[in-house]
Design a protein around this motif. Structure first.
Motif, short mmCIF file in Angstrom:
data_model
loop_
_atom_site.label_atom_id
_atom_site.label_comp_id
_atom_site.label_asym_id
_atom_site.label_seq_id
_atom_site.Cartn_x
_atom_site.Cartn_y
_atom_site.Cartn_z
N THR A 1 0.82 -1.21 0.00
CA THR A 1 0.00 0.00 0.00
C THR A 1 0.86 1.26 0.00
OG1 THR A 1 -1.76 -1.15 1.20
CG2 THR A 1 -1.81 1.25 1.22
N HIS A 2 0.55 2.17 -0.90
CA HIS A 2 1.23 3.46 -0.99
C HIS A 2 0.18 4.57 -0.86
CE1 HIS A 2 5.14 1.94 -2.63
NE2 HIS A 2 4.36 0.93 -2.96
N THR A 3 0.50 5.59 -0.09
CA THR A 3 -0.37 6.75 0.06
C THR A 3 0.44 8.00 -0.24
OG1 THR A 3 -1.68 5.62 1.77
CG2 THR A 3 -1.89 8.01 1.63
N PHE A 4 -0.06 8.82 -1.16
CA PHE A 4 0.65 10.04 -1.55
C PHE A 4 -0.35 11.03 -2.11
CE2 PHE A 4 0.96 6.83 -4.89
CZ PHE A 4 0.42 7.48 -5.98
N ALA A 5 0.12 12.24 -2.33
CA ALA A 5 -0.75 13.29 -2.85
C ALA A 5 0.02 14.16 -3.83
CB ALA A 5 -1.31 14.15 -1.71
N TYR A 6 -0.70 14.69 -4.79
CA TYR A 6 -0.15 15.70 -5.69
C TYR A 6 -1.25 16.69 -6.02
CZ TYR A 6 -2.06 12.41 -9.22
OH TYR A 6 -2.86 11.56 -9.94
N ALA A 7 -0.87 17.81 -6.62
CA ALA A 7 -1.83 18.88 -6.87
C ALA A 7 -1.47 19.61 -8.15
CB ALA A 7 -1.90 19.85 -5.70
N LEU A 8 -2.48 20.19 -8.79
CA LEU A 8 -2.30 21.01 -9.98
C LEU A 8 -2.59 22.46 -9.61
CD1 LEU A 8 -1.86 21.41 -13.05
CD2 LEU A 8 -4.31 20.96 -13.35
N LEU A 9 -1.59 23.32 -9.81
CA LEU A 9 -1.67 24.73 -9.44
C LEU A 9 -1.50 25.61 -10.68
CD1 LEU A 9 -1.54 27.18 -7.45
CD2 LEU A 9 0.91 26.70 -7.23
N PRO A 10 -2.59 26.09 -11.28
CA PRO A 10 -2.45 27.09 -12.35
C PRO A 10 -2.16 28.46 -11.76
CG PRO A 10 -4.76 26.57 -12.00
CD PRO A 10 -3.99 25.72 -11.03
N HIS A 11 -1.45 29.29 -12.50
CA HIS A 11 -1.09 30.60 -11.94
C HIS A 11 -0.87 31.62 -13.05
CE1 HIS A 11 3.12 29.87 -13.12
NE2 HIS A 11 2.99 28.66 -12.61
N ALA A 12 -1.15 32.87 -12.74
CA ALA A 12 -0.80 33.98 -13.61
C ALA A 12 0.68 34.28 -13.43
CB ALA A 12 -1.65 35.20 -13.28
N GLY A 13 1.33 34.74 -14.50
CA GLY A 13 2.74 35.06 -14.43
C GLY A 13 3.61 33.82 -14.38
N GLY A 14 4.89 34.02 -14.09
CA GLY A 14 5.81 32.91 -13.97
C GLY A 14 5.76 32.29 -12.59
N TRP A 15 6.54 31.22 -12.40
CA TRP A 15 6.50 30.50 -11.13
C TRP A 15 7.07 31.34 -9.99
CZ3 TRP A 15 11.03 29.27 -8.54
CH2 TRP A 15 12.22 29.33 -9.27
N ARG A 16 7.98 32.21 -10.27
CA ARG A 16 8.54 33.06 -9.22
C ARG A 16 7.48 34.03 -8.70
NH1 ARG A 16 12.34 32.43 -13.24
NH2 ARG A 16 14.46 31.82 -12.61
N GLU A 17 6.83 34.74 -9.64
CA GLU A 17 5.82 35.72 -9.25
C GLU A 17 4.63 35.07 -8.57
OE1 GLU A 17 8.19 37.12 -12.72
OE2 GLU A 17 7.01 35.33 -12.29
N ALA A 18 4.35 33.83 -8.94
CA ALA A 18 3.19 33.14 -8.39
C ALA A 18 3.43 32.54 -7.00
CB ALA A 18 2.75 32.02 -9.35
N GLY A 19 4.66 32.62 -6.51
CA GLY A 19 4.95 32.07 -5.18
C GLY A 19 4.88 30.56 -5.12
N VAL A 20 5.39 29.89 -6.16
CA VAL A 20 5.29 28.43 -6.23
C VAL A 20 6.14 27.75 -5.16
CG1 VAL A 20 5.90 26.45 -7.68
CG2 VAL A 20 4.55 28.33 -8.63
#
Length: 363
Positions: A240-259
């Motif tokens: 058994t494996h338990t994990f999570a992931y997420a999809l985060l859309p954002h305006a601007g680049g990853w730096r400006e979006a606070g990724v």
């Protein structure tokens, strides 16, 4: 008492429960809050993610596509992923069933159950919270495959020549094409909490809590979820494996979006405790700097703060401390004393360079 609440908290201090300024709704297989509209398919895929602030559609085709690959490295079974696995993709069967797991003003969840390969089962809870900028995929897999590699794929409505992957104390950029032999050799990328594909003005990030392999070809961003090697341990990864992931859309680049901050929040949720200090232990006024470590010095009672510059920027930051101190000096990784820094009240003035790892000693 187990109720879900909204909490406002500084990075290293005590928070407080606040009134929610948003609600999440559920209509069939559509989840919606103030920031996102997420439409799911009965097969467990994500057919639409609308980023409301920018008006942009995030997906170019249905996402969260689960894929199985043959995984038979020529040499090291448990360590290598060889390039010919890319020619063996088979999409997993659609979900057998789905049901609403949670439906409240602050959280909506839909659970999907499906077969994976010949002998494995997967239960995935797709979650959208009020005020959340990302849709989450909380996954439990009863894994019993042999020599298989499980990935999830998100075809993004984004075009860029490189993708960005978080690494320890920084990031790495890798091509999204196979134009040269060097490019083709970078078909799988190690990473930490996120992988991002951004064009000018918009992008999308995949966050993970425990997965460290990614890939991106064209507009298809993938996470490597599970493997099934047989050597040296024939039972490696089975169970058994338990994990999570997420999809985060954002305006601007990853730096400006606070990724970077979003990845940290996804991995380190708020903790409840009986008591907490009235002010944060330490705080940084510059989003380019990440306070990674707070520890006691190895050979004294000094407090050691380790920070790193996460975006490739240069500047001067203020580090505010919530404890009394008389001086602050720089140090190297061995904690040898360096130069004295300017102190103004409870703040330390600290210059920094791109990609610099900074160690402070506080006395």
């Amino acid at each position: 008492d187990g109720d879900l609440v909204v909490v406002e908290a500084p990075a290293t201090g005590a928070g407080r429960v606040v009134e929610a300024s948003d609600e999440v709704g559920l209509d069939g297989l559509v989840l919606e809050n103030r920031q996102l509209l997420v439409q799911l398919g009965e097969d467990g895929s994500v057919t639409r993610v609308l980023h409301k602030a920018s008006g942009r559609e995030t997906l170019a085709a249905p996402g969260n596509r689960l894929e199985l690959y043959d995984d038979r490295p020529v040499e090291f079974d448990a360590w290598d992923i060889d390039p010919f696995h890319l020619e063996t993709r088979v999409d997993c069967a659609p979900a057998d069933s789905f049901a609403v797991r949670t439906q409240t003003a602050l959280r909506c969840e839909i659970a999907f159950v499906r077969a994976i390969g010949e002998r494995s089962r997967l239960t995935q809870v797709v979650r959208l919270d009020a005020e959340s900028p990302y849709v989450e995929f909380h996954t439990t897999v009863d894994w019993h495959e042999e020599h298989k590699l499980l990935k999830t794929c998100f075809p993004l409505d984004v075009r860029a020549p490189t993708a960005t992957y978080e690494m320890q104390f920084g990031y790495a950029e890798r091509p999204t094409h196979f134009s040269t032999s060097w490019d083709r050799a970078r078909y799988e990328v190690p990473g930490h909490r996120f992988a991002d594909l951004s064009e000018h003005g918009f992008g999308a990030t995949l966050l993970t809590d425990s997965k460290y392999g990614y890939s991106c070809y064209g507009n298809e961003l993938r996470i490597s979820l599970l493997r099934a090697p047989k050597s040296p341990d024939p039972d490696a990864d089975l169970g058994t494996h338990t994990f999570a992931y997420a999809l985060l859309p954002h305006a601007g680049g990853w730096r400006e979006a606070g990724v970077v901050a979003a990845g940290l929040r996804f991995n380190v949720p708020v903790r409840w405790c009986a008591t907490a200090p009235p002010v944060p232990l330490a705080a940084v006024d510059d989003p380019n700097l990440v306070l990674d470590t707070v520890k006691r010095a190895e050979d004294s009672d000094a407090l050691v703060l380790r920070l790193y510059e996460a975006h490739g920027a240069r500047g001067r930051a203020r580090v505010r401390l919530g404890i009394p101190f008389t001086e602050a000096i720089t140090a190297n990784l061995l904690e040898d004393d360096g130069e004295a820094l300017v102190v103004e009240g409870d703040e330390v003035l600290m210059p920094y360079r791109p990609h610099q790892i900074v160690t402070l000693k506080i006395r």
